[in-house]
Design a protein around this motif. Sequence first.
Motif, PDB file in Angstrom:
ATOM      1  N   TYR A 238       3.825  -2.848   2.855  1.00 16.46           N
ATOM      2  CA  TYR A 238       4.193  -1.706   2.023  1.00 16.46           C
ATOM      3  C   TYR A 238       4.334  -0.458   2.890  1.00 16.46           C
ATOM      4  CZ  TYR A 238       2.671  -4.660  -1.881  1.00 16.46           C
ATOM      5  OH  TYR A 238       2.523  -5.681  -2.775  1.00 16.46           O
ATOM      6  N   PRO A 239       5.031   0.559   2.397  1.00 19.98           N
ATOM      7  CA  PRO A 239       5.096   1.822   3.150  1.00 19.98           C
ATOM      8  C   PRO A 239       3.709   2.420   3.338  1.00 19.98           C
ATOM      9  CG  PRO A 239       6.756   1.777   1.407  1.00 19.98           C
ATOM     10  CD  PRO A 239       5.864   0.587   1.185  1.00 19.98           C
ATOM     11  N   ALA A 240       3.575   3.262   4.360  1.00 16.03           N
ATOM     12  CA  ALA A 240       2.290   3.909   4.636  1.00 16.03           C
ATOM     13  C   ALA A 240       1.853   4.770   3.450  1.00 16.03           C
ATOM     14  CB  ALA A 240       2.394   4.760   5.897  1.00 16.03           C
TER      15      ALA A 240
ATOM     16  N   GLU B 194       4.539   9.642  -3.802  1.00 16.74           N
ATOM     17  CA  GLU B 194       4.746   8.381  -4.510  1.00 16.74           C
ATOM     18  C   GLU B 194       4.380   7.225  -3.587  1.00 16.74           C
ATOM     19  OE1 GLU B 194       8.691   8.170  -6.098  1.00 16.74           O
ATOM     20  OE2 GLU B 194       8.139   9.314  -7.881  1.00 16.74           O
ATOM     21  N   ASN B 195       3.101   6.890  -3.586  1.00 11.83           N
ATOM     22  CA  ASN B 195       2.618   5.788  -2.761  1.00 11.83           C
ATOM     23  C   ASN B 195       2.843   4.467  -3.483  1.00 11.83           C
ATOM     24  OD1 ASN B 195       1.309   7.175  -0.415  1.00 11.83           O
ATOM     25  ND2 ASN B 195       0.135   8.147  -2.067  1.00 11.83           N
ATOM     26  N   VAL B 196       3.461   3.529  -2.789  1.00 10.38           N
ATOM     27  CA  VAL B 196       3.778   2.239  -3.392  1.00 10.38           C
ATOM     28  C   VAL B 196       2.507   1.404  -3.513  1.00 10.38           C
ATOM     29  CG1 VAL B 196       5.085   0.102  -3.167  1.00 10.38           C
ATOM     30  CG2 VAL B 196       6.135   2.289  -2.528  1.00 10.38           C
ATOM     31  N   ARG B 197       2.218   0.982  -4.750  1.00 10.43           N
ATOM     32  CA  ARG B 197       1.069   0.125  -4.985  1.00 10.43           C
ATOM     33  C   ARG B 197       1.447  -1.341  -4.818  1.00 10.43           C
ATOM     34  NH1 ARG B 197      -2.413  -0.446 -10.621  1.00 10.43           N
ATOM     35  NH2 ARG B 197      -4.158  -1.600  -9.727  1.00 10.43           N
TER      36      ARG B 197
ATOM     37  N   GLU C 210       7.154  -5.228  -8.433  1.00  9.62           N
ATOM     38  CA  GLU C 210       7.305  -6.196  -9.510  1.00  9.62           C
ATOM     39  C   GLU C 210       8.726  -6.735  -9.488  1.00  9.62           C
ATOM     40  OE1 GLU C 210       4.268  -5.745 -13.229  1.00  9.62           O
ATOM     41  OE2 GLU C 210       6.270  -4.916 -13.420  1.00  9.62           O
ATOM     42  N   TYR C 211       8.855  -8.000  -9.835  1.00 13.12           N
ATOM     43  CA  TYR C 211      10.150  -8.671  -9.771  1.00 13.12           C
ATOM     44  C   TYR C 211      10.593  -9.062 -11.174  1.00 13.12           C
ATOM     45  CZ  TYR C 211       9.013  -9.054  -4.817  1.00 13.12           C
ATOM     46  OH  TYR C 211       8.678  -8.773  -3.513  1.00 13.12           O
TER      47      TYR C 211
ATOM     48  N   GLU D  94       9.333  -0.678  -7.961  1.00 12.02           N
ATOM     49  CA  GLU D  94       8.100  -0.194  -7.361  1.00 12.02           C
ATOM     50  C   GLU D  94       7.099   0.211  -8.441  1.00 12.02           C
ATOM     51  OE1 GLU D  94       8.985   3.079  -4.841  1.00 12.02           O
ATOM     52  OE2 GLU D  94       9.942   1.861  -3.278  1.00 12.02           O
ATOM     53  N   LEU D  95       5.833  -0.139  -8.219  1.00  7.47           N
ATOM     54  CA  LEU D  95       4.725   0.414  -8.979  1.00  7.47           C
ATOM     55  C   LEU D  95       3.937   1.309  -8.034  1.00  7.47           C
ATOM     56  CD1 LEU D  95       3.470  -2.686 -11.003  1.00  7.47           C
ATOM     57  CD2 LEU D  95       4.981  -0.859 -11.755  1.00  7.47           C
TER      58      LEU D  95
END
Length: 793
Positions: A717-719, A751-754, A757-758, A775-776
């Motif tokens: 995931y992103p930082a 907006e931090n990616v948790r 979902e697909y 993204e969640l």
Amino acid sequence: MNANRIPKHYAAGAIALSWLLGCSLTATAAVSAARDSYSGAVQGRVVATDSRAALPGASVRITGTTRAVKTDSTGFFSFSDLRAGSYDIEVTHVGYETESARAELDRRHTVVSMDFALLPAAIPLKDITVSPGRFTIMESHTAVRQTLSRQDIETIPQLTEDVYRAVARLPGIASTDYSARFTVRGGEHDQVLVRLDGLELYEPFHLKEVGGGALSVIDVAAIDGVDLMTGGFSAEYGNRMSGVFNMRTRTPPPGRGRLAAGLSLGAIRALSEGTFATHRGAWLVSVRRGYLEAVTGLTEEYRGVDPRYYDILGKVSWQSGANHLLSVHFLKAGDRLDYDQDGDIAFNEYDGAYAWWRLHSRVSSNVTAETIGSIGSVDHTRRGSGYTESSRANQFFVDDVRDFDFAGLQQRLDWGVSKRILFTGGVDLRRERSTYDYWSLQRNRYTSPFGGYDYREDEITLDHARAGHAVGAWLSSRVQPTEPVTIEAGARYDQVSYSGDRLVSPRLGLAAAVAANTSIRAAWGKYYQPQRQYELDIADGDDRFYPAQLAEHVVVGIEQQSAFGVDVRLEAYYKRLSNLKPEYRNWLYPLQLFPEAYLDRVRINRERGVSRGVELYLKRDPGGTFSWWASYALAWVTERVESYDVDGGRTVVDDDVPGSFDHRHTLYVDCAYRPSPAWQINLAWHFHSGLPYTDGRIERAGVYYYWVNDEINGERYPAYHRLDLRVNRYVNTAHGRLAFFVEVINLYDRENVRTYEYDITLSEDRTELFLHRSELHWLGILPSVGIRWQMDW
């Protein structure tokens, strides 16, 4: 049924009420200031008795208040803006006896000067810290330097006032926005031994649907001290691979009492403590009730989400003569979640009850004994139904009822042979019984792009009851061949009847004071973790007890207080894991109330793992206007995965992959600004590298399409990073002290990616499937306020 929806309600509704209360406190502050404009000061110096040398870094505090400072390089301290009256000043320093004196301020004596000369303390051998991974929190013992003070815990921004969330700032610890659970050096929280006043707590969290637990079941106001050990702990602590979280409740000093209450976003709390029978007896009662259901009901989006919780903690102690202290403890905690949205229905309920007594006795001048008897139960109920995808082709039903009961007896003995030799040992006998009543049904319809469908029902019914015993025994010795060096060697034996484990765990530790302000510590040991009675993976159809998992620790650390007043800790560790039990995960939909019901459920068959890293902790708190602390961890976590099972099929991997909690870089920076005793402003910045996850794709085989996983944890995931702000305001009144705060989490709304979902959709001509990824996110910008009131007598 997405568990990610539950926590977002926190900011609604309660802010308006708390804001009005905050405004009233501001008015109270103005009236109080106008009533008494007197301002005095207490100042002085702290020196060593023998050499008369200045003692920089000594802690000086006004008892009964939160006001505390540290002496500067010349041993000087000062308190200003004091009202007329009497003040008890207490001075402590690591390695020296505590001294106290009273200062009297009136309009004739607006500045009082007082000096303190501290005697070197003879630190008992048992109080010397040998474990390199130990952090002391809210502790004033002269043998240790506390890592986080009570004022730190109560003033830092942390969403909810919880000691669990506060310790996440320490190196080697990682947690999430929603959950109070933390990981220790790559190990999940179920690898951490949690104890309260000597008793192990099996389920120490509320609202477990929120990342495993939104907050702990112990109110921070009831805690007097915490020992957190992240590795290399002694033989006394068993049955956990990664760490120890050891809490102690408050005990009021003789003749002192306290009444406190608080209101924050989502909970109301109250605490009472005091003494009786000419100070031979003491009591503590803490009550907390969450009102999150009232907050969620204010918004249409989360109507139908009804979370609530409570906890009650009580303790009564009695001093029988000079040699015996008996205490009786009680803890009752429960929470409930009702969920009814979009056709998804859930009823989850958890209840835990613990009762225990503790007798501490001085048998002779050099022998002490401690006995603990306990009973308790933990009950879980999970019921729900819903659909696992928007097409509603896949429906599930779950009915899960579990009960766990235990009774135990612990005995510990400390024998000080001499000032340089100490033996400690003990036994832990426990009788456990667990019952599981589980049923689930899945109705799955697989549609072909060319028409027609396959229909399948999967049902799991398991009734399981098991009783057994667990026996633990340990022996450890501490030897001080020379005064700066302490060696601890020990071993423990554990036997678990229901799993057949018979385990021997040797451990070795070394501490050396190489200079006046510098210590080196090292430890090695084996740490087994047998599977508990209540830890069967019944929901996945697995009712087997696996052999104990094993972690081997090697830890080396150095601790120093520099000439600039900065406390420095640097540690390196290597943790080798083996005998790992299978782990169940969800790759497509990881944030569900009933994860076992989803088609992406996978069993990971692991062989071994390695966790290694370097950690740095810095803190400078001179007690003046500005203080700060920071932690940084560089870590690697890998697992050897043999294979994974999905829907009855097995895929061989036989490769090393990143662990689920492989935080490569983690950084915390906290700053506190105190322009006056009435105000404190805290800023906290948090950064960590993105965690690994498993991606995938859609592939076609004949007329059917299948989800195919890419490399396990092959993507990241992103930082993550965010900045938090908290402003604290204190008001002294004639009957006590008021404190309120305004807090903003994620100040710049990152907006931090948790997770991702697909969603799989079919083309209009029904010839092709499409995979959409969304993204969640973790928490967005979230303001909150809270109030605390305290009265001492």
